[in-house]
Design an enzyme around this catalytic site. Structure first.
Site, mmCIF file in Angstrom:
data_model
loop_
_atom_site.group_PDB
_atom_site.id
_atom_site.type_symbol
_atom_site.label_atom_id
_atom_site.label_comp_id
_atom_site.label_asym_id
_atom_site.label_seq_id
_atom_site.Cartn_x
_atom_site.Cartn_y
_atom_site.Cartn_z
ATOM 1 N N SER A 147 2.061 -2.065 -3.814
ATOM 2 C CA SER A 147 3.209 -1.159 -3.793
ATOM 3 C C SER A 147 3.719 -1.035 -2.368
ATOM 4 C CB SER A 147 2.775 0.221 -4.318
ATOM 5 O OG SER A 147 3.698 1.231 -3.993
ATOM 6 N N TYR B 296 -1.600 8.143 -5.439
ATOM 7 C CA TYR B 296 -1.062 6.817 -5.762
ATOM 8 C C TYR B 296 -1.195 5.882 -4.567
ATOM 9 C CZ TYR B 296 2.411 3.320 -7.209
ATOM 10 O OH TYR B 296 3.063 2.156 -7.539
#
Length: 253
Positions: free
Chosen positions: A145, A158
């Site tokens: 990510s 996250y």
């Protein structure tokens, strides 16, 4: 003369894609199927998986499961192998982002994020690797990510998992690449998916993100096809332990 197209041909390969019911997982399944692979899609929503299977046709099978349930991994691995044999390719696209700020992170939200984003890719791969070793060929693709290297508001859990994915990918490469199994990660920028719905529902925020990229636009689902095929095919045979950012140059600025 080498036919470059053959390097990307996945005919005869079996690919398992988690999180295949929507977003980048669904797109990955469609791209790999288009290159000739038989697909086993794994997700929690049966209706969405049925739609995927209908779009791909008889080279698709589906398994309804929550990959974050640790005790269920052995049975899940058996279910994945049942339709076409144990997969040659595993793409870990299942993920969650609770978007809890550091002050508001709950133990439940933290544990769920770790279980789905970081633990599941390892333990499911661990269960599937013996068959890849026996074949002397395998492809593991994790999802990193922007938050693998950047800190975003509301992304502490996250982001921690996605930073972990980069190291997990390197460690997988160290452990298994001598057996012909490559392990790499794709790091998407901002793409329109269910996970980023909050971003794209705010046009000003989406425009700011686009302006941050070198290409001055956010991602389109088709932008993932080439990188995914590369990492899942013979074309990337000497590439392992890497994180390929597919972000329009967001992390370059």
């Amino acid at each position: 003369m080498v036919d470059p197209r053959a390097l990307f041909d996945l005919t005869g390969r079996v690919a398992c894609v988690t999180g295949a019911s929507s977003g980048l997982g669904r797109r990955a399944a469609m791209a790999l199927a288009g290159a000739g692979a038989r697909i086993v899609g794994v997700a929690r929503r049966p209706e969405a998986l049925d739609s995927l299977a209908q779009d791909i046709g008889d080279r698709a099978a589906t398994v309804v499961a929550d990959v974050a349930i640790r005790d269920g991994v052995p049975a899940l691995a058996d279910a994945i192998a049942a339709p076409f044999g144990s997969p040659d390719i595993i793409v870990h696209a299942a993920g969650i982002n609770t978007r809890q700020t550091a002050d508001d992170v709950t133990p439940e939200g933290w544990d769920r994020t770790m279980a789905l984003n970081l633990s599941a890719p390892f333990f499911l791969t661990q269960a599937l690797v013996p068959a890849m070793k026996a074949k002397g060929w395998g492809r593991i693709v994790n999802f990193a990510s922007l938050q693998t290297t950047r800190a975003f508001p509301g992304g502490i859990a996250y982001g921690a998992t996605k930073a972990g994915i980069a190291q997990l990918t390197r460690a997988m490469a160290e452990a298994w690449s001598a057996h012909g199994i490559t392990a790499n990660a794709i790091g998407p920028g901002f793409f329109p998916t269910e996970l980023t719905e909050a971003v794209f529902c705010d046009p000003e925020r989406a425009e700011r993100n686009a302006a941050q990229t070198c290409m001055q636009r956010n991602g389109r689902l088709e932008d993932m096809d080439g990188p995914m095929l590369f990492l899942c095919s013979d074309a990337s045979g000497y590439v392992t332990g890497q994180t390929l950012m597919v972000d329009g140059g967001f992390t370059a600025k």
